[in-house]
Design a protein around this motif. Sequence first.
Motif, PDB file in Angstrom:
ATOM      1  N   GLY A   2       0.812  -1.212   0.000  1.00 59.02           N
ATOM      2  CA  GLY A   2       0.000   0.000   0.000  1.00 59.02           C
ATOM      3  C   GLY A   2       0.839   1.253   0.000  1.00 59.02           C
ATOM      4  N   THR A   3       0.454   2.200   0.785  1.00 60.04           N
ATOM      5  CA  THR A   3       1.153   3.475   0.782  1.00 60.04           C
ATOM      6  C   THR A   3       2.265   3.492   1.830  1.00 60.04           C
ATOM      7  N   VAL A   4       3.032   4.543   1.811  1.00 56.85           N
ATOM      8  CA  VAL A   4       4.176   4.648   2.707  1.00 56.85           C
ATOM      9  C   VAL A   4       3.929   5.757   3.718  1.00 56.85           C
ATOM     10  N   ASP A   5       4.153   5.424   4.961  1.00 58.32           N
ATOM     11  CA  ASP A   5       4.018   6.433   6.016  1.00 58.32           C
ATOM     12  C   ASP A   5       5.019   7.549   5.828  1.00 58.32           C
ATOM     13  N   ARG A   6       4.582   8.751   6.102  1.00 57.73           N
ATOM     14  CA  ARG A   6       5.527   9.848   5.968  1.00 57.73           C
ATOM     15  C   ARG A   6       5.741  10.492   7.329  1.00 57.73           C
ATOM     16  N   SER A   7       6.791  10.070   8.000  1.00 55.48           N
ATOM     17  CA  SER A   7       7.126  10.681   9.282  1.00 55.48           C
ATOM     18  C   SER A   7       8.584  11.094   9.209  1.00 55.48           C
ATOM     19  N   GLU A   8       8.844  11.997   8.289  1.00 58.15           N
ATOM     20  CA  GLU A   8      10.211  12.422   8.008  1.00 58.15           C
ATOM     21  C   GLU A   8      10.870  13.045   9.230  1.00 58.15           C
ATOM     22  N   LYS A   9      12.074  12.590   9.487  1.00 59.82           N
ATOM     23  CA  LYS A   9      12.815  13.148  10.627  1.00 59.82           C
ATOM     24  C   LYS A   9      13.864  14.121  10.120  1.00 59.82           C
ATOM     25  N   TRP A  15      12.436   7.245   7.164  1.00 59.41           N
ATOM     26  CA  TRP A  15      11.079   6.714   7.157  1.00 59.41           C
ATOM     27  C   TRP A  15      10.815   5.833   5.946  1.00 59.41           C
ATOM     28  N   ILE A  16      11.556   6.024   4.881  1.00 57.65           N
ATOM     29  CA  ILE A  16      11.230   5.262   3.663  1.00 57.65           C
ATOM     30  C   ILE A  16      11.381   3.763   3.903  1.00 57.65           C
ATOM     31  N   GLU A  17      12.523   3.358   4.470  1.00 52.05           N
ATOM     32  CA  GLU A  17      12.750   1.921   4.666  1.00 52.05           C
ATOM     33  C   GLU A  17      11.714   1.337   5.622  1.00 52.05           C
ATOM     34  N   GLY A  18      11.472   2.062   6.731  1.00 50.20           N
ATOM     35  CA  GLY A  18      10.489   1.573   7.697  1.00 50.20           C
ATOM     36  C   GLY A  18       9.113   1.457   7.079  1.00 50.20           C
ATOM     37  N   GLY A  19       8.758   2.456   6.306  1.00 51.89           N
ATOM     38  CA  GLY A  19       7.443   2.458   5.659  1.00 51.89           C
ATOM     39  C   GLY A  19       7.293   1.294   4.696  1.00 51.89           C
ATOM     40  N   ILE A  20       8.331   1.079   3.903  1.00 52.59           N
ATOM     41  CA  ILE A  20       8.272  -0.014   2.925  1.00 52.59           C
ATOM     42  C   ILE A  20       8.225  -1.357   3.650  1.00 52.59           C
ATOM     43  N   ARG A  21       9.034  -1.489   4.709  1.00 56.81           N
ATOM     44  CA  ARG A  21       9.053  -2.743   5.462  1.00 56.81           C
ATOM     45  C   ARG A  21       7.666  -3.055   6.029  1.00 56.81           C
ATOM     46  N   GLU A  22       7.049  -2.006   6.584  1.00 57.53           N
ATOM     47  CA  GLU A  22       5.753  -2.188   7.222  1.00 57.53           C
ATOM     48  C   GLU A  22       4.658  -2.525   6.210  1.00 57.53           C
ATOM     49  N   ARG A  23       4.644  -1.748   5.120  1.00 56.19           N
ATOM     50  CA  ARG A  23       3.540  -1.901   4.171  1.00 56.19           C
ATOM     51  C   ARG A  23       3.776  -3.001   3.132  1.00 56.19           C
ATOM     52  N   SER A  24       5.027  -3.169   2.707  1.00 52.77           N
ATOM     53  CA  SER A  24       5.281  -4.079   1.584  1.00 52.77           C
ATOM     54  C   SER A  24       6.211  -5.232   1.916  1.00 52.77           C
ATOM     55  N   GLY A  25       6.750  -5.248   3.138  1.00 49.95           N
ATOM     56  CA  GLY A  25       7.760  -6.250   3.484  1.00 49.95           C
ATOM     57  C   GLY A  25       7.326  -7.683   3.195  1.00 49.95           C
ATOM     58  N   GLU A  26       6.151  -8.048   3.705  1.00 53.46           N
ATOM     59  CA  GLU A  26       5.705  -9.432   3.525  1.00 53.46           C
ATOM     60  C   GLU A  26       5.455  -9.759   2.062  1.00 53.46           C
TER      61      GLU A  26
END
Length: 402
Positions: A2-9, A15-26
């Motif tokens: 799905g989409t990627v969380d945007r919590s830019e620090k 956030w890109i890697e975390g977002g991709i892992r969460e949404r698309s990892g599996e």
Amino acid sequence: MGTVDRSEKSGKFEWIEGGIRERSGEAMVALRRDIHREPELGFGTEKTARKVVDALEGLPLEIQTGLAENGVVATLRGSGDGPTVGLRADMDALPIHEETGLPFASETDGRMHACGHDGHTSMLVGAAHALCSDELRSRLKGDVKFIFQPAEEGYAGGRIMVEEGVTRGLDKVFALHLWPGLTFGSFSTKGGAIMAAADGFEMEVRGQGGHGAMPHLTADAVMMASYVATALQTIVSREVDPSEAAVLTIGEIGAGSAFNIIPETARLAGTVRTVDPALRERMPDRIQEISRGVASGMRGDAELDYRFAYPVTRNDESAADFALKVAGELFGEESAIEARHPSMAGEDFAFMLEEVPGAYVWLGVGDVSGLHTPAFAFDEEILPRGAAMLTALALKSLESAG
Ligand SMILES: [Zn+2]
Ligand SMILES: [Zn+2]
């Protein structure tokens, strides 16, 4: 996916890697395993291409299939008229019998994804999902082309893709390759040559056959081939500038049908790796001259069949710097390593880099069995990281473009 969380620090991109892992990892792991189970060779990546198209379903992409027989190119239109960035993955496997013992190991005897192309394909699909998300897509001032090519392993699928127009309209192009021996999760590249030119040859040495007990009535092709194999090693050791990299490997040598017969012919085959274009051009003549000289001195002859295959994979200096900078911003400075030397392996992404400036980047998978070995396997935790890097390369190229 799905989409990627945007919590830019602080303007960074963690956030890109975390977002991709969460949404698309599996989904990325599932796709990688699905491709791994059914390895396809050369241009015959029909099922793999179908899996890619299925995995991209529902995304706002213009999908083209059938390039170089089974290549797939998916185009994402950004919101401006900025440049176009290409991201490339290869899809083909190798004729190797897998010995990893993995539960998702190859189901076809004698075929295996032993070069990580299953991972490359899955990472690029992951990047497509991330870049198609509303929050990232809206930041793209230009287009992204996701390029899935067949036939990297020796069949120059990349060259056919170029001939069929895949690089037309591209302003920049990037590719990743999983790299054993490099720290897990780090990225490495350099400006200029990153992979060697990879060429090959076959040779027939011809003498006069006869009885094994009567060598004086023959011209022994086995002896000629042995001396030719030895003499050819003096090209790199005695004729090439010692500070210049070159390899000449004879990987096949064959002759004869019985222990007591001197055969008429012997066959040699090998590979030649160079970085310097002038040296590359000179190699066939030197191989032919030495082989013919050695064979004729022993009352025979040698016939060379030389094939120029893959040119040097040459990174654009600023694209390589850019890739290292993005890796450093995304994953920390220690994860962006400037490579010191090119690898002497070959890579047909070279053909795309001849047309468009860009960079080929190694992604470390740590201390695992080497590429092209039956035990090659990697930790799938690497997939979101690679997808994040591809995503950021496109995003950073197209944001700064505006
Ligand atoms: Zn390979
Ligand atoms: Zn490869």
